[in-house]
Design an enzyme around this catalytic site. Sequence first.
Site, PDB file in Angstrom:
ATOM      1  N   ARG A 262      51.797  99.547 -76.535  1.00 41.01           N
ATOM      2  CA  ARG A 262      51.495 100.979 -76.403  1.00 41.01           C
ATOM      3  C   ARG A 262      50.086 101.283 -76.923  1.00 41.01           C
ATOM      4  NH1 ARG A 262      49.602 105.049 -79.401  1.00 41.01           N
ATOM      5  NH2 ARG A 262      50.785 104.255 -81.175  1.00 41.01           N
TER       6      ARG A 262
ATOM      7  N   CYS B 185      42.403 104.642 -79.540  1.00 43.06           N
ATOM      8  CA  CYS B 185      42.948 105.881 -78.976  1.00 43.06           C
ATOM      9  C   CYS B 185      41.882 106.510 -78.098  1.00 43.06           C
ATOM     10  CB  CYS B 185      43.351 106.851 -80.089  1.00 43.06           C
ATOM     11  SG  CYS B 185      43.898 108.451 -79.454  1.00 43.06           S
TER      12      CYS B 185
ATOM     13  N   ASN C 277      44.119  98.106 -83.479  1.00 44.36           N
ATOM     14  CA  ASN C 277      45.020  98.126 -84.627  1.00 44.36           C
ATOM     15  C   ASN C 277      44.797  96.856 -85.440  1.00 44.36           C
ATOM     16  OD1 ASN C 277      46.610  99.485 -82.201  1.00 44.36           O
ATOM     17  ND2 ASN C 277      47.360 100.346 -84.103  1.00 44.36           N
TER      18      ASN C 277
HETATM   19  P1  HMG Z   1      48.834 119.686 -71.278  1.00 46.70           P
HETATM   20  O1  HMG Z   1      47.828 119.437 -70.199  1.00 46.70           O
HETATM   21  O2  HMG Z   1      48.466 120.608 -72.370  1.00 46.70           O
HETATM   22  O3  HMG Z   1      50.250 120.180 -70.793  1.00 46.70           O
HETATM   23  O4  HMG Z   1      49.233 118.252 -71.874  1.00 46.70           O
HETATM   24  P2  HMG Z   1      50.931 120.461 -69.433  1.00 46.70           P
HETATM   25  O5  HMG Z   1      52.312 120.862 -69.781  1.00 46.70           O
HETATM   26  O6  HMG Z   1      50.085 121.399 -68.621  1.00 46.70           O
HETATM   27  O7  HMG Z   1      50.999 119.045 -68.684  1.00 46.70           O
HETATM   28  C1  HMG Z   1      49.923 118.498 -67.957  1.00 46.70           C
HETATM   29  C2  HMG Z   1      50.505 117.649 -66.837  1.00 46.70           C
HETATM   30  O8  HMG Z   1      51.244 116.572 -67.414  1.00 46.70           O
HETATM   31  C3  HMG Z   1      51.492 118.406 -65.961  1.00 46.70           C
HETATM   32  O9  HMG Z   1      51.422 117.808 -64.675  1.00 46.70           O
HETATM   33  C4  HMG Z   1      52.816 118.104 -66.568  1.00 46.70           C
HETATM   34  O10 HMG Z   1      53.875 118.205 -65.667  1.00 46.70           O
HETATM   35  C5  HMG Z   1      52.613 116.658 -67.028  1.00 46.70           C
HETATM   36  P3  HMG Z   1      50.961 118.658 -63.400  1.00 46.70           P
HETATM   37  O11 HMG Z   1      51.930 119.779 -63.295  1.00 46.70           O
HETATM   38  O12 HMG Z   1      49.560 119.127 -63.741  1.00 46.70           O
HETATM   39  O13 HMG Z   1      51.002 117.651 -62.297  1.00 46.70           O
HETATM   40  N1  HMG Z   1      53.433 116.274 -68.159  1.00 46.70           N
HETATM   41  C6  HMG Z   1      54.077 115.114 -68.250  1.00 46.70           C
HETATM   42  N2  HMG Z   1      54.180 114.070 -67.413  1.00 46.70           N
HETATM   43  C7  HMG Z   1      54.925 113.031 -67.808  1.00 46.70           C
HETATM   44  N3  HMG Z   1      55.534 112.959 -69.011  1.00 46.70           N
HETATM   45  C8  HMG Z   1      55.451 113.984 -69.879  1.00 46.70           C
HETATM   46  C9  HMG Z   1      54.694 115.117 -69.518  1.00 46.70           C
HETATM   47  N4  HMG Z   1      54.409 116.272 -70.129  1.00 46.70           N
HETATM   48  C10 HMG Z   1      53.633 116.979 -69.305  1.00 46.70           C
HETATM   49  N5  HMG Z   1      56.056 113.896 -71.064  1.00 46.70           N
HETATM   50  C11 HMG Z   1      50.498 116.697 -73.185  1.00 46.70           C
HETATM   51  C12 HMG Z   1      50.033 118.142 -73.026  1.00 46.70           C
HETATM   52  C13 HMG Z   1      51.128 116.555 -74.542  1.00 46.70           C
HETATM   53  C14 HMG Z   1      51.511 116.403 -72.087  1.00 46.70           C
HETATM   54  C15 HMG Z   1      49.260 115.783 -73.023  1.00 46.70           C
HETATM   55  O14 HMG Z   1      48.276 116.217 -73.926  1.00 46.70           O
HETATM   56  C16 HMG Z   1      49.556 114.332 -73.300  1.00 46.70           C
HETATM   57  O15 HMG Z   1      50.334 113.707 -72.574  1.00 46.70           O
HETATM   58  N6  HMG Z   1      48.907 113.755 -74.334  1.00 46.70           N
HETATM   59  C17 HMG Z   1      49.154 112.374 -74.690  1.00 46.70           C
HETATM   60  C18 HMG Z   1      48.023 111.851 -75.509  1.00 46.70           C
HETATM   61  C19 HMG Z   1      48.280 110.447 -75.952  1.00 46.70           C
HETATM   62  O16 HMG Z   1      49.179 109.767 -75.483  1.00 46.70           O
HETATM   63  N7  HMG Z   1      47.447 109.993 -76.915  1.00 46.70           N
HETATM   64  C20 HMG Z   1      47.545 108.664 -77.441  1.00 46.70           C
HETATM   65  C21 HMG Z   1      48.730 108.477 -78.330  1.00 46.70           C
HETATM   66  S1  HMG Z   1      48.504 109.088 -79.983  1.00 46.70           S
HETATM   67  C22 HMG Z   1      47.734 107.777 -80.805  1.00 46.70           C
HETATM   68  O17 HMG Z   1      47.315 106.835 -80.191  1.00 46.70           O
HETATM   69  C23 HMG Z   1      47.691 107.806 -82.290  1.00 46.70           C
HETATM   70  C24 HMG Z   1      48.707 106.860 -82.944  1.00 46.70           C
HETATM   71  O18 HMG Z   1      48.502 105.509 -82.521  1.00 46.70           O
HETATM   72  C25 HMG Z   1      48.599 106.918 -84.475  1.00 46.70           C
HETATM   73  C26 HMG Z   1      47.151 106.763 -84.985  1.00 46.70           C
HETATM   74  O19 HMG Z   1      46.500 105.747 -84.670  1.00 46.70           O
HETATM   75  O20 HMG Z   1      46.709 107.675 -85.683  1.00 46.70           O
HETATM   76  C27 HMG Z   1      50.149 107.247 -82.563  1.00 46.70           C
HETATM   77 MG    MG Z   2      47.030 104.169 -83.367  1.00 45.89          MG
END
Ligand code: HMG
Ligand code: MG
Length: 284
Positions: free
Chosen positions: A11, A233, A242
């Site tokens: 992931r 990220c 990582n």
């Molecule tokens: P948004 O644009 O504010 O919200 O995204 P939305 O509701 O308008 O959704 C946008 C589009 O995504 C729409 O599609 C939704 O239907 C779809 P459209 O109608 O435009 O075709 N959608 C989805 N599709 C599939 N699965 C879903 C989903 N939800 C909405 N669950 C949202 C808000 C949260 C969805 C977006 O910002 C997002 O997906 N962000 C993910 C970011 C991410 O994955 N970042 C990396 C992980 S975090 C990380 O790496 C840190 C960590 O490792 C710890 C560390 O290192 O600190 C964990």
């Molecule tokens: Mg991370």
Amino acid sequence: MAIHIVEVGPRDGLQNEKAVIPTQVKVAFINALSQTGLAEIEVSSFVSPQWVPQLADAPQVFEQITRKPGVKYTALVPNERGLSAAIEAKADKVAVFTAASETFNQKNINATIAESIERFKPILASSPVPVRGYVSTAFHCPYEGKVHPADVVRVIQMLLDIGVSEISIGDTIGKAAPDEVRQLLDAVFPICPAEIIALHFHDTFGNAIANVRAGFEMGIRVFDSSAGGLGGCPFAPGAKGNVATEAIIRAFPNETGVDLNRIRDAAAIVANYLNSSEPPPHFC
Ligand code: HMG
Ligand code: MG
């Protein structure tokens, strides 16, 4: 085993790769990781494919992996839609994710910290599987700089209040030093026991293993890592891989129960694919 490694390579490791990695390569990677002695593997994210195209095949990856009994296969979910998809895919555990700094949270999930907690409430209320809560930018934010421990404590309390069973504290851009780890844990322990804390270090400045040791000395036994040190990220400029799973095994040779050579073999599946798929050198 004294140390529980949460392998986040499939992931966190892959989400930042620019080249699209075929589903079968991801499946082969996870199947190889399943044979290493790891007990928990973060397989993918059920997030918006517009935001993280690399992980758009999460349902197919879950469908195609061969599960080893005793290994937990987990997924990130940002909202209820993600939870439904993760449950449909038979994830054994899910993780919600927010941050200790507002700007990063906005760039990562398009929500304030308070809004993200509101989004998570129905997840906690209905999830049939345990829910981990990530707190990103717990030490430094790529946009706001140094993050105060009190801000991290506040977000951890919010996550505990809605019922997460585990907190993973993230050094998202790999800038923390061991003193900062000790200082943060001192601030967190009064509200959250060491037993439910995981530490999640990125290794941008080479401090990650020293940080793992600092956490271990303070009683933490769960560490997130990536085979081969993959990772980053897309919404945190400068975030590198990582901490490598191999580095944790080498630092704690008798405590992880994970086979170093098998981890190397698993990491090689991704490395070989990326090396072989690099475009040929361009001579002009
Ligand atoms: P948004 O644009 O504010 O919200 O995204 P939305 O509701 O308008 O959704 C946008 C589009 O995504 C729409 O599609 C939704 O239907 C779809 P459209 O109608 O435009 O075709 N959608 C989805 N599709 C599939 N699965 C879903 C989903 N939800 C909405 N669950 C949202 C808000 C949260 C969805 C977006 O910002 C997002 O997906 N962000 C993910 C970011 C991410 O994955 N970042 C990396 C992980 S975090 C990380 O790496 C840190 C960590 O490792 C710890 C560390 O290192 O600190 C964990
Ligand atoms: Mg991370």
